[in-house]
Structures are given as C-alpha cells and as structure tokens.
Design a protein around this motif. Structure first.
Motif, PDB file in Angstrom:
ATOM      1  N   ARG A  18      36.150  39.193  33.699  1.00 48.23           N
ATOM      2  CA  ARG A  18      34.729  39.366  34.029  1.00 48.23           C
ATOM      3  C   ARG A  18      34.512  40.120  35.342  1.00 48.23           C
ATOM      4  O   ARG A  18      33.655  40.996  35.431  1.00 48.23           O
ATOM      5  N   ASP A  19      35.298  39.790  36.357  1.00 44.55           N
ATOM      6  CA  ASP A  19      35.101  40.467  37.649  1.00 44.55           C
ATOM      7  C   ASP A  19      35.377  41.958  37.513  1.00 44.55           C
ATOM      8  O   ASP A  19      34.653  42.797  38.057  1.00 44.55           O
ATOM      9  N   GLU A  67      32.473  43.595  35.752  1.00 44.74           N
ATOM     10  CA  GLU A  67      31.316  43.749  36.651  1.00 44.74           C
ATOM     11  C   GLU A  67      31.526  44.923  37.611  1.00 44.74           C
ATOM     12  O   GLU A  67      30.598  45.672  37.892  1.00 44.74           O
ATOM     13  N   LYS A  68      32.758  45.065  38.097  1.00 39.91           N
ATOM     14  CA  LYS A  68      33.037  46.199  39.002  1.00 39.91           C
ATOM     15  C   LYS A  68      32.798  47.520  38.277  1.00 39.91           C
ATOM     16  O   LYS A  68      32.146  48.430  38.794  1.00 39.91           O
TER      17      LYS A  68
END
Ligand code: PTT
Ligand code: SF4
Length: 620
Positions: free
Chosen positions: A573-574, A577-578
């Motif tokens: 997920r991170d 998002e980036k």
C-alpha cells in the motif's frame, strides 16, 4: 481546415425525430483532434451535471478523428462514448468497423445522438440523407441476426452498429457491436444506445475524405503497408493475434486466474494461442484498412453451441477461461459467443461470473440465492448463469449491474474481491506482482481498462516492482500515446504495439491529412488536455474526488498469490500511494487527484474552472 477532418458534425434528436448538420469548430479540431477528444469536450460542454446515464438527456457520441478512414494502416476505428451507466463517469470504447470509414465518407467527423425514440428505431445515415426508421422487427434479435438482416437491407459494405438483447435490457456493461465479432464501449455504451430505443445505426457514404495532400497520404500509406509486412513478428501476429498473450501472461504470473487470485493457471495451454491455432481456428478477420488482421475465428467443437463459430481475443479467453478456472476452450468460446450475440462485454461478464463463484466458495451466497451451484471450471453452470445475467433473471439481474453493485448488495466484505476500479471491471492482467500495471488500472480514465496503458509489458521488459517517479512519468507518457493520441486520432494502436511500426509515421500522416505540423510534443499536450478534462468530468459527476477512486481492490494488497514463479507476491500500500502521488504531481493534479488551476490554465482549459469550483475547491 484543409483536410483530415470533414468539418461537419451530425446532431440527431431522437425525441423530436430531427437532425441538423453543424460546422466543427476548427479550434476544437486542432486542440482535441477527434474521437475521445471530441467526446469529452462535448460531454463537458453539453451534459447537465448529474444527468442519469440511461435518460434521454445523455448523449451517445460516435466519433472519428483526422486519421480515421485514410489510406493508413489500421485506420478503421470508431470511438463510441457517453456518460457511463456502469461507472457514472466518462465512458468510451473503440470499435474496428466499416462504420468508421463510412461515416467519414458520408461527410461527418462525429454523430451526437440525444433524446429517445418513441419506439424501437434504426438511424440511417446516407451522405446528406438522415432518417430515423422503424426498428421494431429487429428489436429482440441478437446482434448476429440483426447484422445479417441489416446487411440484406442496406448492403454488405454498409457500416453497421448494432446492440443486442443486453443493450435493449440495459445490462450495465452492454456494448455496441459490429460485423459479428467487433465490440466496443465496455462501460455500458450499448445500454445507453438501448435506453434511446436505438437498435442500430447504418451508415453509407460516397464522398471523398478531404485531405490536405492526397498524394502524400497515398505515398506514406503504400510505404507503411510494406513496412508492416516486413516486420519480424508479422507472420506470427497474423496467425495468433492477441491470443499469444495467454502463454506470455501465464509465464509472467499475470494470467487472471480464479477471480484474479493467481497469475498462473494449470490448464493455460489448453486455452492459449497455440491450442487455438492447432484445434479451433477456422478463419481470420480484420478491421477496415488493416493489413495485419488479428480477428481469430474459432469453431466450438463440443457442448450446446457445437459447430458455431466465434471471434476471440486474449481478453475474452483469459476472462472467460482461466479467470473462471475453465481449461476447456469450448466453454470459453461458448461464453464468448453468448456475450457477442447478446452484446455484453466479455471482460465484465467474466468478472461478474468469477465474483459470484468466489462469493459462493467463500460461503457468502449459496445455491438457493443463485439458483445454481457454482464452482471453478464448471462451464455448464457458468453458461447458465451468463444467460440469467444477459436476460436479467433472478440473481442474474444483480450481476447485470456490474461487480461493484453486486458486492454492495452482498456486503459481508465481498468488496475486497470485487475486481473493479471506479466501477469498471478490471481487464485481463493479474497485478499482484505488477505495481505499474496496477497504477495503470487505478488511473485509467474510464475505470480499470488496459487500453490506456498496457504497462505490464514495459514492466516485464524493464524490471518488475520498481517504485519510482520515473515509472509514474513513463506511465503518463504511455497513457498519452495510447489513450490520448490513438483514441483521438482515431486509429488502431496495434501496428505500433504489436509489430513495432514506428510512432514517427503518425505526425507525417497528420501533416499530409490535415496540413498541420504536429510534433509528438504537441500531441502530448493535446493528450494532457484530454486527460485533465476527463478527470474534471468525473469530479463534476461524482461531486468530489478521493484517492480511493484511483486504487485497485484490496485483494491484490492483502491476499498474495500462492502459486507460480512469483508466489508470495502482493502489492504494497505505501508503495502504491507513493506511485499515485508522483502520478498526480506529474499530471499537474493536487494530492487528492484534482487538477490544479495552473494546470487547467496551462492546457487552455480555463473555461473548466468555474464548473469545477462549484464542486470542489481548486488549488493553485
Ligand atoms: C476493448 C475490449 C477488448 S480489448 C477486448 S479483446 W483486446 C474485448 N473484446 C470484446 C469482444 O470481442 N466482444 C465482446 N462482447 N466484448 C468484448 N470486450 C472486450 O473489449 C479490438 C482490438 C483489440 S482486441 C484490442 S486489445 C485493441 N484495442 C484498441 C483500443 O482500445 N483502441 C485503439 N485505438 N485500438 C485498439 N486496437 C485493438 O482493437 P472497448 P474491436 Mg474494442 C468481440 O472495445 O470498449 O474499447 O474494449 O474493438 O474492434 O473489437 O477490436 O485483447
Ligand atoms: Fe483491427 Fe487487429 Fe487490424 Fe487493429 S490490428 S485494425 S484490431 S484487425
């Protein structure tokens, strides 16, 4: 305008039974090219906010571009667009059909259809003669029979667009079809046509397509056709077309399997390009002006439709085969034939069938709810359910609304495996291991379709799993070429994608056709303009925006693949998002995915600002 465009738009009001011809604003032509560009400009300008997509007020747009129909490889494509009943946002599709060339020859760049006919009708366009005819004898016919009937009445060379019972009954993922095996408008553009009581559009034209430099077009055309035939991959492409992707996707753990839970499928070789070539293929078809025809006509060898034939591509077979656990090509072909005859999208059909099967396997629905016992690979039961869907019977009527709606209805956490973005079912690439392709689906401007960026091929070539701003920029570049240029020019992108026909040919053709000197930099600006306007339309219709609307379903983040060379893969997920943040930044949108005022001004879209300011606050 010296050529390329005819300079005329045809407007048809089905409620009033009237049509009128208008001049195309030359600035709109130059700034938006055509196809998708014309469609989104028209919808933004003319569609009142909040219009019900299945009401007479929605506009059904058939749009060509400056390259459509000219003597250029694969120039026989037509964009069909409307506000989508499946997603509530901008929707379009692209069909290879004689209707594209006939429309230009009839003297129009686009047809804009409004209103609703009192009774089932056919729109007949023959040069300057435009008639709305009685279509009641065709209503209820499947797309094959309707096509045959119209060919008898209007001649085989006519351009014919037709809907089937799926469009008539307003299945939310109904498509418009042409020539038995070409289909377009995944986000329910066929349902919009059905809601207007319009069974078919028949187009015949006998005018010359105006060209700035006809000799140069002919010369470039002759050279290009030769160039394409000389490509290394040409023979293989004509033998297998997109179907070779089955083996390629399986090898790269991207073949959608069991509702996109896995990327490899044990029986992949029974439904792949090689099996097709050896056992099922009986013929070949192509779109107008194409010398690398890729329509594979296959015969069904067993089952209730034995002896019938149907045209297939990779997406169809991947979604109606491995994604349902089906390794018997005959069932996949049967489901494909049902989709084509009834006029519904194969990708969405495969997705809703897989969703229902997974929901039953997880115990969220039961045999009593569906009226059938569903299991992976049970072709017979899935064919029965497909029939219920296209006829909107019982549980089929829930699935006919699309997977997003069905998951809301079922609840119980089923949203996690409802495989869609923005309401459009995801096309046939599993993305557990492909963050770039996941972002391509997340940010596709009609919902999760690969047409705007087949980024997975780039990721496989250049390295998987890379999380970087460069990748986000590359994705924007690819979307601009495919979804910006090819959807607006409007021509088939496959000569470039599949056999390596050089992109540099296209500005030359544009110059010869229109007399205007477009560089690729200019074409990227046009594409940026079109993407930003599509985004503005979505925001206006949704009444705001959130990053979750640009994010694929939870399954790919939470439930890793368990088999194959990339077992254990899932999205992070991170990282996603980036990538999404870099994507927004490089599109000139804020961190909520909303275009900045400065971007709108830079792209010459100042006139969009007042419409958006009433809905969201815009950052500078
Ligand atoms: C397209 C999507 C695709 S993309 C496929 S197979 W593919 C599916 N085809 C369907 C079908 O068939 N019948 C049906 N009932 N539903 C279907 N849904 C699916 O629709 C198609 C080719 C293909 S085959 C591809 S990739 C390329 N797509 C192009 C595009 O989008 N733009 C463009 N400028 N050029 C393209 N060239 C190629 O065209 P949508 P088609 Mg299509 C039977 O419609 O809505 O755009 O979705 O148009 O004439 O059938 O050609 O592996
Ligand atoms: Fe049609 Fe295939 Fe030719 Fe493209 S390559 S124009 S989809 S036949």
């Amino acid at each position: 305008m010296r050529g390329g465009w005819t300079g005329k738009l045809l407007r048809v009001d089905l409620s009033k039974g009237k049509s009128v011809v208008q001049d195309l604003d030359p600035k709109v032509a130059v700034d938006f090219l055509g196809g998708r560009g014309f469609a989104i400009k028209t919808l933004w300008d003319e569609l009142p906010r909040g219009t019900d997509p299945l009401s007479p007020e929605n506009l059904l747009i058939l749009a060509t571009g400056p390259l459509t129909g000219i003597s250029m490889p694969s120039s026989g494509k037509l964009v069909v667009a409307a506000k989508s009943p499946l997603t509530g946002g901008y929707g379009d599709g692209n069909i290879g059909t004689r209707a594209s060339v006939q429309l230009k020859k009839a003297g129009y760049d686009a047809v804009i259809i409004s209103g609703k006919a009192e009774k089932p009708s056919i729109l007949s366009i023959e040069n300057d003669k435009v008639e709305i005819k009685d279509g009641k004898d065709l209503w209820g016919l499947d797309t094959y029979k309707a096509q045959e009937e119209l060919e008898k009445q209007y001649g085989k060379s006519s351009g014919i667009l037709v809907i089937g019972p799926g469009g008539e009954k307003l299945v939310k993922f109904a498509v418009i079809t042409s020539e038995k095996g070409r289909a377009g408008g995944r986000p329910g553009i066929g349902a919009v046509m059905g809601s207007k009581n319009l069974k078919a559009v028949v187009i015949r034209g006998s005018k010359e397509i105006p060209l700035a430099d006809p000799k140069e077009v002919a010369k470039l055309g002759a050279e290009s056709y030769k160039d394409i035939k000389s490509k290394d991959n040409y023979d293989f492409w004509v033998r297998q077309g997109t179907m070779a992707t089955v083996e390629w996707a399986n090898a790269n753990a991207a073949l959608p399997t069991y509702n996109m839970s896995e990327g490899v499928f044990d029986g992949y070789d029974k439904v792949g390009g090689n099996a097709m070539e050896k056992i099922y293929k009986i013929g070949q078809k192509g779109c107008p002006n194409c010398n690398m025809p890729c329509g594979n006509i296959n015969e069904i060898k067993e089952g209730p439709y034995k002896g019938r034939d149907t045209e297939v591509d990779y997406e169809n077979i991947a979604m109606l085969g491995p994604n349902l656990g089906i390794d018997n090509m005959n069932w996949a072909l049967t489901l494909n034939l049902i989709a084509d005859e009834t006029g519904v999208d194969t990708i969405s059909l495969g997705s809703v069938l897989a969703f229902a099967t997974e929901a039953m396997k997880r115990g969220l629905i039961n045999e009593g709810d569906v009226g059938l016992k569903l299991d992976w690979g049970d072709g017979q039961a899935l064919v029965e359910l497909a029939k219920k869907i296209v006829n909107k019977e019982g549980f089929g009527s829930i699935l006919a609304e699309g997977v997003a709606y069905a998951s809301q209805k079922i609840g119980k956490g089923s949203e996690k495996f409802a495989m869609h973005v923005k309401g459009l079912e995801i096309s046939a690439y599993d993305c557990h291991a492909y963050i770039g392709m996941a972002l391509a689906y997340g940010t596709s401007p009609i919902g999760a379709h690969h047409k705007d960026a087949w980024f997975i091929s780039y990721e496989i070539r250049e390295g998987r799993g890379v999380v970087s701003e460069e990748r986000a920029k590359k994705l924007i570049w690819m979307q601009n070429v495919r979804g910006g240029f090819f959807e607006s020019a409007a021509a088939c992108r496959l000569p470039w994608v599949e056999v390596g026909y050089d992109l540099e040919w296209y500005p030359k053709f544009l110059k010869a056709a229109t007399g205007l000197d477009y560089s690729w930099d200019d074409l990227h600006i046009i594409a940026n303009r079109i993407y930003t306007l599509m985004r503005a339309f979505w925001i206006r219709e949704k009444g705001g925006w959130s990053r979750s609307l640009d994010t694929p379903p939870a399954k790919w983040f939470e439930e890793p693949q368990t088999k194959g060379p990339l077992a254990g893969s899932k999205l992070d997920r991170d990282d996603y998002e980036k990538m999404l943040s870099w994507y927004y930044e490089n599109r000139g949108w804020d961190q909520n995915g909303i275009p900045r005022k400065s971007t709108l001004r830079k792209l010459g879209l100042d006139w969009v600002i007042p419409g958006l300011e009433g809905v969201v606050s815009l950052s500078e």
